[in-house]
Each structure stands twice: as structure tokens, then as C-alpha cells.
Design a protein around this motif. Structure first.
Motif, PDB file in Angstrom:
ATOM      1  N   ALA A   1       0.821  -1.221   0.000  1.00 57.72           N
ATOM      2  CA  ALA A   1       0.000   0.000   0.000  1.00 57.72           C
ATOM      3  C   ALA A   1       0.853   1.267   0.000  1.00 57.72           C
ATOM      4  CB  ALA A   1      -0.914   0.000   1.209  1.00 57.72           C
ATOM      5  N   GLU A   2       0.303   2.280  -0.642  1.00 60.17           N
ATOM      6  CA  GLU A   2       0.925   3.601  -0.621  1.00 60.17           C
ATOM      7  C   GLU A   2       0.310   4.448   0.493  1.00 60.17           C
ATOM      8  OE1 GLU A   2       1.894   6.444  -4.213  1.00 60.17           O
ATOM      9  OE2 GLU A   2       0.628   4.781  -4.865  1.00 60.17           O
ATOM     10  N   VAL A   3      -0.976   4.168   0.714  1.00 64.16           N
ATOM     11  CA  VAL A   3      -1.739   4.871   1.741  1.00 64.16           C
ATOM     12  C   VAL A   3      -2.477   3.824   2.566  1.00 64.16           C
ATOM     13  CG1 VAL A   3      -3.684   6.452   2.140  1.00 64.16           C
ATOM     14  CG2 VAL A   3      -2.099   6.886   0.270  1.00 64.16           C
ATOM     15  N   VAL A   4      -2.552   4.066   3.856  1.00 58.93           N
ATOM     16  CA  VAL A   4      -3.304   3.140   4.706  1.00 58.93           C
ATOM     17  C   VAL A   4      -4.402   3.910   5.433  1.00 58.93           C
ATOM     18  CG1 VAL A   4      -3.161   1.747   6.823  1.00 58.93           C
ATOM     19  CG2 VAL A   4      -1.482   1.422   5.007  1.00 58.93           C
ATOM     20  N   VAL A   5      -5.616   3.366   5.329  1.00 57.05           N
ATOM     21  CA  VAL A   5      -6.724   3.943   6.094  1.00 57.05           C
ATOM     22  C   VAL A   5      -6.759   3.231   7.445  1.00 57.05           C
ATOM     23  CG1 VAL A   5      -9.208   4.339   6.202  1.00 57.05           C
ATOM     24  CG2 VAL A   5      -8.007   4.486   4.006  1.00 57.05           C
ATOM     25  N   CYS A   6      -6.688   4.004   8.511  1.00 56.38           N
ATOM     26  CA  CYS A   6      -6.699   3.432   9.869  1.00 56.38           C
ATOM     27  C   CYS A   6      -7.969   3.902  10.565  1.00 56.38           C
ATOM     28  CB  CYS A   6      -5.457   3.909  10.615  1.00 56.38           C
ATOM     29  SG  CYS A   6      -5.442   3.379  12.324  1.00 56.38           S
ATOM     30  N   SER A   7      -8.802   2.955  10.955  1.00 57.85           N
ATOM     31  CA  SER A   7     -10.057   3.348  11.598  1.00 57.85           C
ATOM     32  C   SER A   7     -10.562   2.259  12.525  1.00 57.85           C
ATOM     33  CB  SER A   7     -11.093   3.694  10.531  1.00 57.85           C
ATOM     34  OG  SER A   7     -12.177   4.382  11.109  1.00 57.85           O
ATOM     35  N   TYR A   8     -11.732   2.487  13.111  1.00 57.49           N
ATOM     36  CA  TYR A   8     -12.275   1.561  14.108  1.00 57.49           C
ATOM     37  C   TYR A   8     -13.787   1.743  14.176  1.00 57.49           C
ATOM     38  CZ  TYR A   8     -12.051   5.982  16.548  1.00 57.49           C
ATOM     39  OH  TYR A   8     -12.200   7.304  16.863  1.00 57.49           O
ATOM     40  N   GLY A   9     -14.470   0.769  14.760  1.00 56.90           N
ATOM     41  CA  GLY A   9     -15.921   0.871  14.962  1.00 56.90           C
ATOM     42  C   GLY A   9     -16.655   1.049  13.645  1.00 56.90           C
ATOM     43  N   ILE A  10     -17.740   1.812  13.669  1.00 56.62           N
ATOM     44  CA  ILE A  10     -18.558   1.993  12.464  1.00 56.62           C
ATOM     45  C   ILE A  10     -17.749   2.699  11.373  1.00 56.62           C
ATOM     46  CG2 ILE A  10     -19.641   4.160  13.248  1.00 56.62           C
ATOM     47  CD1 ILE A  10     -21.224   1.343  11.103  1.00 56.62           C
ATOM     48  N   SER A  11     -16.851   3.574  11.765  1.00 61.36           N
ATOM     49  CA  SER A  11     -16.049   4.305  10.773  1.00 61.36           C
ATOM     50  C   SER A  11     -15.174   3.353   9.969  1.00 61.36           C
ATOM     51  CB  SER A  11     -15.158   5.340  11.461  1.00 61.36           C
ATOM     52  OG  SER A  11     -15.941   6.218  12.206  1.00 61.36           O
ATOM     53  N   ALA A  12     -14.731   2.272  10.587  1.00 60.35           N
ATOM     54  CA  ALA A  12     -13.910   1.299   9.870  1.00 60.35           C
ATOM     55  C   ALA A  12     -14.731   0.590   8.805  1.00 60.35           C
ATOM     56  CB  ALA A  12     -13.327   0.289  10.850  1.00 60.35           C
TER      57      ALA A  12
ATOM     58  N   TRP B   1      -7.172   0.572  22.694  1.00 57.06           N
ATOM     59  CA  TRP B   1      -6.229   0.758  23.799  1.00 57.06           C
ATOM     60  C   TRP B   1      -5.912  -0.605  24.375  1.00 57.06           C
ATOM     61  CZ3 TRP B   1      -4.588   5.362  23.019  1.00 57.06           C
ATOM     62  CH2 TRP B   1      -5.470   6.392  22.678  1.00 57.06           C
ATOM     63  N   PRO B   2      -4.665  -0.968  24.640  1.00 53.53           N
ATOM     64  CA  PRO B   2      -3.456  -0.207  24.351  1.00 53.53           C
ATOM     65  C   PRO B   2      -3.289  -0.013  22.843  1.00 53.53           C
ATOM     66  CG  PRO B   2      -2.900  -2.449  24.999  1.00 53.53           C
ATOM     67  CD  PRO B   2      -4.364  -2.292  25.212  1.00 53.53           C
ATOM     68  N   PHE B   3      -2.716   1.113  22.489  1.00 49.67           N
ATOM     69  CA  PHE B   3      -2.625   1.487  21.084  1.00 49.67           C
ATOM     70  C   PHE B   3      -1.520   0.681  20.393  1.00 49.67           C
ATOM     71  CE2 PHE B   3      -1.780   4.275  17.452  1.00 49.67           C
ATOM     72  CZ  PHE B   3      -3.080   4.410  16.989  1.00 49.67           C
ATOM     73  N   PRO B   4      -1.799   0.164  19.173  1.00 49.61           N
ATOM     74  CA  PRO B   4      -0.781  -0.653  18.479  1.00 49.61           C
ATOM     75  C   PRO B   4       0.343   0.205  17.915  1.00 49.61           C
ATOM     76  CG  PRO B   4      -2.758  -0.465  17.136  1.00 49.61           C
ATOM     77  CD  PRO B   4      -3.066   0.229  18.422  1.00 49.61           C
ATOM     78  N   GLU B   5       1.123   0.780  18.787  1.00 49.32           N
ATOM     79  CA  GLU B   5       2.175   1.737  18.400  1.00 49.32           C
ATOM     80  C   GLU B   5       3.169   1.147  17.412  1.00 49.32           C
ATOM     81  OE1 GLU B   5       3.622   2.374  22.307  1.00 49.32           O
ATOM     82  OE2 GLU B   5       2.307   4.080  22.706  1.00 49.32           O
ATOM     83  N   GLU B   6       3.615  -0.070  17.717  1.00 43.66           N
ATOM     84  CA  GLU B   6       4.668  -0.684  16.916  1.00 43.66           C
ATOM     85  C   GLU B   6       4.206  -0.923  15.482  1.00 43.66           C
ATOM     86  OE1 GLU B   6       7.676  -0.610  17.975  1.00 43.66           O
ATOM     87  OE2 GLU B   6       8.289  -1.435  16.038  1.00 43.66           O
ATOM     88  N   THR B   7       2.959  -1.392  15.331  1.00 46.80           N
ATOM     89  CA  THR B   7       2.405  -1.637  13.993  1.00 46.80           C
ATOM     90  C   THR B   7       2.388  -0.348  13.172  1.00 46.80           C
ATOM     91  OG1 THR B   7       0.996  -3.272  15.040  1.00 46.80           O
ATOM     92  CG2 THR B   7       0.421  -2.641  12.784  1.00 46.80           C
ATOM     93  N   ILE B   8       1.887   0.719  13.768  1.00 44.43           N
ATOM     94  CA  ILE B   8       1.808   2.009  13.066  1.00 44.43           C
ATOM     95  C   ILE B   8       3.221   2.477  12.699  1.00 44.43           C
ATOM     96  CG2 ILE B   8       1.151   4.454  13.290  1.00 44.43           C
ATOM     97  CD1 ILE B   8      -1.341   2.815  13.253  1.00 44.43           C
TER      98      ILE B   8
ATOM     99  N   LEU C   1      -4.494  11.572  16.469  1.00 44.52           N
ATOM    100  CA  LEU C   1      -3.342  12.108  17.208  1.00 44.52           C
ATOM    101  C   LEU C   1      -2.360  10.998  17.564  1.00 44.52           C
ATOM    102  CD1 LEU C   1      -5.226  14.473  19.716  1.00 44.52           C
ATOM    103  CD2 LEU C   1      -3.921  15.154  17.684  1.00 44.52           C
ATOM    104  N   GLU C   2      -2.900   9.848  17.917  1.00 44.94           N
ATOM    105  CA  GLU C   2      -2.059   8.701  18.257  1.00 44.94           C
ATOM    106  C   GLU C   2      -1.317   8.192  17.018  1.00 44.94           C
ATOM    107  OE1 GLU C   2      -1.604   6.622  21.474  1.00 44.94           O
ATOM    108  OE2 GLU C   2      -1.595   8.797  21.558  1.00 44.94           O
ATOM    109  N   VAL C   3      -2.052   8.125  15.897  1.00 44.84           N
ATOM    110  CA  VAL C   3      -1.436   7.659  14.660  1.00 44.84           C
ATOM    111  C   VAL C   3      -0.287   8.599  14.286  1.00 44.84           C
ATOM    112  CG1 VAL C   3      -1.826   7.233  12.197  1.00 44.84           C
ATOM    113  CG2 VAL C   3      -3.564   6.550  13.868  1.00 44.84           C
ATOM    114  N   GLU C   4      -0.566   9.901  14.389  1.00 44.40           N
ATOM    115  CA  GLU C   4       0.441  10.909  14.059  1.00 44.40           C
ATOM    116  C   GLU C   4       1.669  10.769  14.966  1.00 44.40           C
ATOM    117  OE1 GLU C   4      -0.926  14.936  14.605  1.00 44.40           O
ATOM    118  OE2 GLU C   4       0.195  15.589  12.830  1.00 44.40           O
ATOM    119  N   ARG C   5       1.416  10.523  16.234  1.00 49.53           N
ATOM    120  CA  ARG C   5       2.512  10.360  17.208  1.00 49.53           C
ATOM    121  C   ARG C   5       3.377   9.161  16.826  1.00 49.53           C
ATOM    122  NH1 ARG C   5       3.228   7.213  21.794  1.00 49.53           N
ATOM    123  NH2 ARG C   5       1.135   6.324  21.731  1.00 49.53           N
TER     124      ARG C   5
END
Lengths: 383, 96, 299
Positions: free
Chosen positions: A280-291, A317-324, A346-350
Motif C-alpha cells: 500500500a501507498e496509503v493506509v486507512v486506519c479506523s475503528y468501529g462503524i467508521s472502519a 487501547w493499548p494502542f498498536p504503536e509498533e504496527t503504526i 493524534l495517536e497515529v500521528e505520534r
């Protein structure tokens, strides 16, 4: 009226009902709650189902009481849960902290609606994601799961109970109004096919039992009230004996462990779904209904020839930091659609740490995203 | 104490006796026991305990009738009263 | 002199967490006396100590749970009653006691108190009333008498206080009594009776707070306050709870006010469940189409 035990088979039910059935399958026999839209269906289902399987349903005077009642029930040795939404979630924060401090297994479902305050009681929101992480005062770690379908409401409720019993803390189910109210096929497997985890009991004799002395996984075995251990537990900072100790050293020892017991076991806890991430060039990261809306958008974007992957956070939570972090090394950007003004983004950006862009697709609540909005964001990200 | 008339069984019934024990280092000098002992058995001592209070002591221990009120009212679990067997009782003045 | 050192043990010590003694309560505080009465009253009930659970909230009285060598919970401010409700309903074999202060139970926990009484949850609530928030330095509470001085009513209280037994009785408590910490024998008996009473029993204990409340209201020692109780307590069993208000330095009506029978929450629940359902739970029905779902078993 004949009694109906745990259900088995295929059913057409909404997400809230599936959540209640998941709890019953997981062995939950105590529910305390307070009516609130759009979580009421969980309570209604429990009020009909628990009495027939010798469980207790109690409608408390408010959410403060509900949260405390499930903590009490859990200490009496019964798996317990509550369900609420925005305003009630705020009230539960006080004793969510007590649950964390007393290391009490229990499950709290938040069927999110749009806020702040009374907001949109009957319409969707995902604005409580950061509150789920940081909502009670002080420093702690938490587990939160986010279902995208009624089937997953059933499954993740079982998982939430298992995690809460295993790691001894309240586990949050961060559902939302659409998932809660949408009706779909829900398949309930027979009890022997469902893996159930129950809290580890102490092996020490009562005289030598230390209620907060952890095992190697940093989780202490748990005695229930009335079993003769005569333990004391307190919301004050405490030592292994459960006695209050008002020192910086005791605070350091305790809080470090409360955080570390989650952080250290992240690989066991975190559950994510990846689709087409590798090239992938772009990854959509989401959860719940938005996913769910995102998945549709991703497939349409692929039809256009865009190399786009989908990363669904089942565990938020805990946030999958390593994967991102790893994905950020390979992709141009993350697109994060969520029904708020930027929380998980914000977490993804971090975690991306500047290696990839993070593009928030905000939505203030009231309805899910339109797929076009997300497709536009994907197109913008590859440009 | 004065009685208007004599109880019929006064010769047969004997008040019980108790022994007051003070765990002196627990005492915080609130004086509850001194004030409420119905027989005025207890008094404040002149010595200091570990906490720096003057602990109480049984100044008139022989007068104790084992009612246990001092034990119960002591907020610091510093007083124990144990019943005495009849032969252990010194000085039968209670029956006067 | 019959004085013994600290190494000597008190017979009550086995019910206390000795490694946490001495307790934090000030000289002249009534909490130690009340705790002793509680233990003494509890022993007389003959209830197995392994089945007794004590739940406290926050404040000076909230510390009681931490000193008892029983299963005990020191919860958040005001929430002892709902926590105890969960314990009792989940395991009806437990003897559940809530031991907390007036600020905790009547102010921040007031809503929980009235609803637990209304539901008639089978528990005993011991409410120690010292007319102020002692632990935080003597602020105005929901029970502070009119005109009394506290650190947040330095010119005198102008808020009408709650009449605590009336509140409990009106909410549905089946047993309501009040004593002061001076009435140790009667309190002990009442605690035994309250613990053995089925349903929501409520015992208010008026207790001195010499350090703040007493000092600000011309009764600077615990002994001064106990003398005030001795001179001003009026025992009136069966008194109408409506008429047991306490004025500053006024009469304190004590005694057992309410002792009635009413089905408990669990009695009514059992009755309804028995009417609604057949007695037996069925075996899980596995004859239906066996469904296997990918991911249905969490890892």
C-alpha cells in the motif's frame, strides 16, 4: 415460562442485544446499569435474560452507583458488567479509576453518542476515545475494544470479559450508536466452542496471602470476599498487603505495575485487522462503524487503481504503536476517519513520527462518514 | 450509694469483680474511662508513656465490678477487664 | 500499678490489623469506641467472621475498613453503599456492613443511601455523625447544626441540616436507631440487633470531633463532648423520627426509632422469578445447527 439458558445458533439481533448475549456467554451473571440512549437495549436484554439464568439485574439510581455495584459484585466473585453512553460514561469515570486501583475485573460498554454534554442522544459519535484512555484522574493503562458489527459486539464482549479476568482491570467496549442499533445476523456458537478465562485464584493460605503481590505477568491472583482470606483493599496507594502507604516509593511501585501489566502484555492483548497493507501507498486506519465505511471506501479507491490498505483497530487501547511505526516506514500517508475532531488520529500521528503524513477525516457526529469523503481523502493522500 | 430498702437476696448475690489491665503505651489520655467508670476506679498516672501521654491506671482496682464499660469506651483498645474468681478477690468491702 | 507495655495484647486485637495500629484518630475522637462496640456487637451475633464484609467510603470513619481484620473495602467518597449493594446481591451469603461518616453517606452518597433504603437491601449501615468533615479540616457538612461554626461557616452555619434518622426512615429503612459514642453498651446491643435484622438497618452514632468541630463550638475536648451527650441525651425508644432533629448544643434524642418488617430486595426478586419461570434451568441446547464462526473464540 420456560427458562432459556445461553443461546446457540443464528439470530437476527442488534449490536446492543448481541453485547448482552456475549456477556451471558462469557459467564456474566451481574448487570447494574442506568437507562441511557443508545445503550438501554443492553440493560433491557439483561433484565430479561439474567433472572432466568439465576443472575442479578439491578437498575441503580445513577451511573456512579452502577459502576460501584459491578465492582462490588466482581469482588463477590461474579462476573459483572454495565453499559452506558456519553453522559453516563463521564459519571462512571470516578469509579473506573477505583476499578483500576483495586484491580477489579469487570466490563463497561460505552455505546457512543455525539457530545459534548447531552449532545445527540440518538445519533452516533466516537468522541469518547480519549476519555476511554485518560478519563479517570491519575495515571493508568486501560484496555478498550471497538466492535464494527453486531457479530463483533457478541465476540468482543466475550473477549472483554476474558481480558478483564486475565489482567484484572475494567475493560471497555467502545461501541457506537450505529453498531449498537443496527440489526444483523449474529452467530452464537455452542458453549464448548467458546474459550472462557476466569481470574487466577490465590494458592497461598489466608495467613500468607498478599492481595497485591503480582505473579510474573504483573497480575496478582485474586481472592473473593467471603472466602476466608480477610483481605483489605483500598483506593489509596497501597503495598502488596493492600495497606495504604503514603510515599513516593509506594506510588512509583504501584502505578508502574498498573501501567506495565498492560504494556508488558500488549502482544497478547492487541488485536488488529490488516488488509492489503504490504504494497500500500496509503493506509486507512479506523475503528468501529467508521472502519466499516472505510472498508467500502478502500475497495472503491482500489477500483480506481490506488494502492490503499486498511488497518482496523479492534483493540484501540493499548494502542498498536509498533504496527503504526512499522507501516509508517513504508507508506506515504495514513488516512484516519473518525466521528470526532481528531482523537485516534493524534495517536497515529505520534506513532508515525513524521515518517508518514496523517490525514484526519473528521466528522462531528450525528451520522457516519459518507464513503465519498473518505475516498476524496485517499485520493488527496496519494497525490 | 444509699438504698431506700434492702434487697431480699442481698446476702446471696455478690457483685462480680474484675481486674483492670492497662496497655499503657496505647493510651492517648482522652480520660473517657476515668469519667465514665461507675466506681471511679481509674486515674491518670504521673508517668509518661511512649507517646508522651500520662496513661491511666487502676487507682482503686479492688473496687472494679467487671462492668467492662472502660474497656468498651476506650478508643485506643488500651484497657482490658477480666473477671476475677471469688477467691481472688481482695478485701470484701463491696458487700458492706 | 497494673500498667503493661505495648507488647501486651488486647483480646480484641485478633480482629484488628495490628500491623496498622495505632489508628490515625485523634485523642478524644469517638471512632475507636464505636469500632470497639461494633466488634463486640458483631462477636455477640455469632456470625462467621469469614462471611462479614465491611465497606467504607472516605473520611475519618472511612478508615474503619482498613483496621478490621475482615474482608474490607475502602472505596471512593460516598460510594460505599452501591459497592456494598453489588457485594450483597452477587453473594447473598455475605453479611455486608457499611461503616462511614455523615459527609460520606448523607452528602456525596445521599442518593445511594435513600435508594438502598428504598430497595431494602439486606445490609447494616453505621453512620458516624460528627457534624462536620473532620479529615479535611472541619468544614460544614450536611448534618452541621444551624449556627454552628466550621471552617467553611466561620460566621455560623445558615443551612438547615438533615435529620438523619428521619431521612433513613422515610426512605424505607426497616431498622433505625441512634446513640452517641458515650452510650457504649446500648450501641453494642443495637449493633448486634441491627446486624441480625433482615433488611436495611441504619444506625446513626453521634461522635465527638474535638480537633475541629469541638474546638470551634466551645467543646474543645472529646470529654467535653461526651459530657454534653450525658447531660443532653434523651432516650426515647419508638420516637417519631420526624422529631429527632439536633440543634446546636441542644437535646439529642436517642434510642431505637424504627423496627418493622418489609420484604427485602432479594425476597421480592425471588418471588417474581419463581412466578415467572419454571424451576429448572435447561441444559444448553446443542441440537440446533452448530455454528462455527471464524474468530468466535478470543485469543
Amino acid at each position: 415460562m420456560p427458562r432459556v439458558g445461553p443461546l446457540v445458533g443464528e439470530f437476527f439481533m442488534n449490536g446492543d442485544t448481541a453485547c448482552a448475549e456475549g456477556a451471558i456467554s462469557a459467564g456474566c451473571r451481574f448487570f447494574a446499569g442506568y437507562p441511557i440512549t443508545p445503550a438501554t437495549e443492553v440493560a433491557e436484554r439483561m433484565s430479561a435474560r439474567l433472572p432466568e439464568i439465576d443472575g442479578i439485574f439491578v437498575q441503580m439510581e445513577d451511573e456512579l452507583a452502577s459502576m460501584n455495584a459491578i465492582l462490588g459484585a466482581s469482588w463477590a466473585g461474579v462476573k459483572a458488567m454495565t453499559a452506558t453512553s456519553g453522559p453516563g460514561f463521564s459519571l462512571m469515570m470516578e469509579n473506573l479509576g477505583l476499578g483500576v486501583m483495586l484491580e477489579t475485573p469487570c466490563v463497561l460498554a460505552n455505546i457512543q453518542r455525539a457530545g459534548p454534554s447531552t449532545g445527540l442522544p440518538t445519533l452516533v459519535g466516537q468522541g469518547d476515545m480519549m476519555q476511554a484512555r485518560w478519563g479517570s484522574h491519575g495515571c493508568y493503562s486501560i484496555i478498550a475494544l471497538s466492535p464494527s458489527s453486531p457479530q463483533e459486539c457478541y465476540q468482543l464482549t466475550i473477549k472483554a470479559f476474558n481480558l478483564s479476568e486475565k489482567y484484572r482491570l475494567p475493560v471497555l467496549i467502545m461501541s457506537d450508536e450505529i453498531v449498537g442499533h443496527m440489526s444483523e445476523k449474529v452467530v452464537i456458537p455452542p458453549p464448548e466452542d467458546i474459550e472462557i478465562f476466569s481470574r487466577r485464584k490465590p494458592t497461598a493460605v489466608p495467613e500468607e496471602y498478599l492481595p497485591f503481590e503480582p505473579d510474573a505477568d504483573l497480575v496478582p491472583p485474586m481472592a473473593n470476599a467471603g472466602e476466608g482470606y480477610r483481605f483489605h483493599v483500598t483506593g489509596l496507594t497501597h503495598d502488596e498487603r493492600g495497606y495504604p502507604v503514603m510515599t513516593a516509593e509506594a506510588q512509583d511501585r504501584l502505578v508502574r505495575r498498573l501501567v506495565q501489566k498492560i504494556e508488558q502484555n500488549k502482544t497478547d492483548i492487541i488485536d488488529i485487522e490488516e488488509d492489503g497493507i504490504d504494497n500500500a501507498e496509503v493506509v486507512v486506519c479506523s475503528y468501529g462503524i467508521s472502519a466499516r465505511v472505510s472498508q467500502f471506501a478502500v475497495e472503491r479507491a482500489r477500483d480506481e487503481g490506488i494502492k490503499v490498505g486498511m488497518l482496523r483497530l479492534v483493540t484501540v487501547w493499548p494502542f498498536p504503536e509498533e504496527t503504526i511505526r512499522q507501516i509508517s516506514q513504508r507508506v506515504k500517508a495514513f488516512v484516519v476517519p473518525e466521528i470526532n475532531y481528531g482523537q485516534i488520529a493524534l495517536e497515529v500521528e505520534r506513532c508515525a513520527g513524521g515518517a508518514a503524513d496523517t490525514i484526519l477525516v473528521p466528522n462531528m457526529g450525528g451520522s457516519a462518514h459518507r464513503p465519498e469523503t473518505i475516498i476524496d481523502a485517499i485520493r488527496g493522500a496519494v497525490r | 450509694m444509699k438504698y431506700w430498702r434492702k434487697a431480699l437476696d442481698q446476702d446471696k448475690v455478690k457483685p462480680s469483680h474484675g481486674q483492670v489491665e492497662i496497655l499503657k503505651d496505647k493510651c492517648k489520655g482522652c480520660r473517657f474511662c476515668i469519667e465514665f467508670c461507675p466506681r471511679q476506679v481509674l486515674e491518670e498516672s504521673t508517668e509518661f508513656n511512649r507517646k508522651g501521654y500520662h496513661p491511666v491506671y487502676a487507682a482503686r482496682g479492688d473496687d472494679c465490678v467487671n462492668c467492662g464499660l472502660c474497656e468498651l469506651i476506650c478508643p485506643d483498645f488500651a484497657i482490658m477487664v477480666t473477671p476475677l474468681e471469688e477467691e481472688e478477690v481482695k478485701g470484701e468491702k463491696c458487700h458492706a | 500499678m497494673n500498667l503493661k507495655g505495648s507488647d501486651e495484647k488486647h483480646y480484641i486485637d485478633k480482629y484488628l490489623r495490628e500491623d496498622r495500629m495505632p489508628h490515625i484518630w485523634c485523642p478524644g475522637c469517638g471512632l475507636g469506641s464505636i469500632l470497639h462496640c461494633f466488634l463486640s456487637g458483631l462477636i455477640k451475633t455469632g456470625i462467621s467472621m469469614d462471611k462479614v464484609v465491611v465497606v467504607s467510603g472516605i473520611g475519618c470513619t472511612g478508615r474503619v475498613a482498613g483496621y478490621l481484620k475482615l474482608d474490607s473495602f475502602h472505596t471512593t467518597h460516598g460510594r460505599a453503599i452501591p459497592f456494598a449493594t453489588g457485594l450483597k446481591l452477587a453473594n447473598p451469603k455475605l453479611k455486608v456492613v457499611v461503616f462511614s461518616g455523615d459527609g460520606d453517606l448523607i452528602a456525596i452518597g445521599g442518593n445511594h443511601l435513600i435508594h438502598a433504603a428504598r430497595r431494602n437491601i439486606d445490609m447494616t449501615v453505621i453512620c458516624v455523625n460528627n457534624f462536620n468533615y473532620g479529615m479535611t479540616g472541619g468544614q460544614l457538612g450536611p448534618t452541621t447544626p444551624l449556627t454552628a461554626r466550621t471552617t467553611t461557616s466561620p460566621i455560623g452555619n445558615y443551612e438547615r441540616p438533615f435529620n438523619v434518622p428521619y431521612l433513613a426512615a422515610a426512605s424505607g429503612a426497616v431498622y433505625v436507631a441512634r446513640w452517641t459514642s458515650m452510650h457504649v453498651r446500648r450501641l453494642e446491643q443495637t449493633i448486634t440487633e441491627g446486624l441480625l435484622k433482615r433488611g436495611f438497618s441504619f444506625i446513626e452514632v453521634i461522635s465527638p470531633c474535638p480537633t475541629v468541630y469541638g474546638r470551634m463550638n466551645r467543646q474543645p475536648t472529646g470529654l467535653d463532648q461526651l459530657r454534653y451527650y450525658r447531660e443532653n441525651s434523651v432516650i426515647r425508644h419508638g420516637a417519631d423520627p420526624k422529631e429527632v432533629d439536633i440543634d446546636l448544643n441542644g437535646k439529642i434524642v436517642v434510642g431505637k426509632f424504627i423496627d418493622i418488617e418489609r420484604p427485602t430486595y432479594s425476597d421480592l426478586l425471588d418471588e417474581v422469578v419463581q412466578k415467572a419461570f419454571e424451576p429448572e434451568l435447561p441444559k444448553p441446547d446443542t441440537s440446533k445447527k452448530r455454528a462455527t464462526v471464524a474468530g468466535s473464540t478470543p485469543k
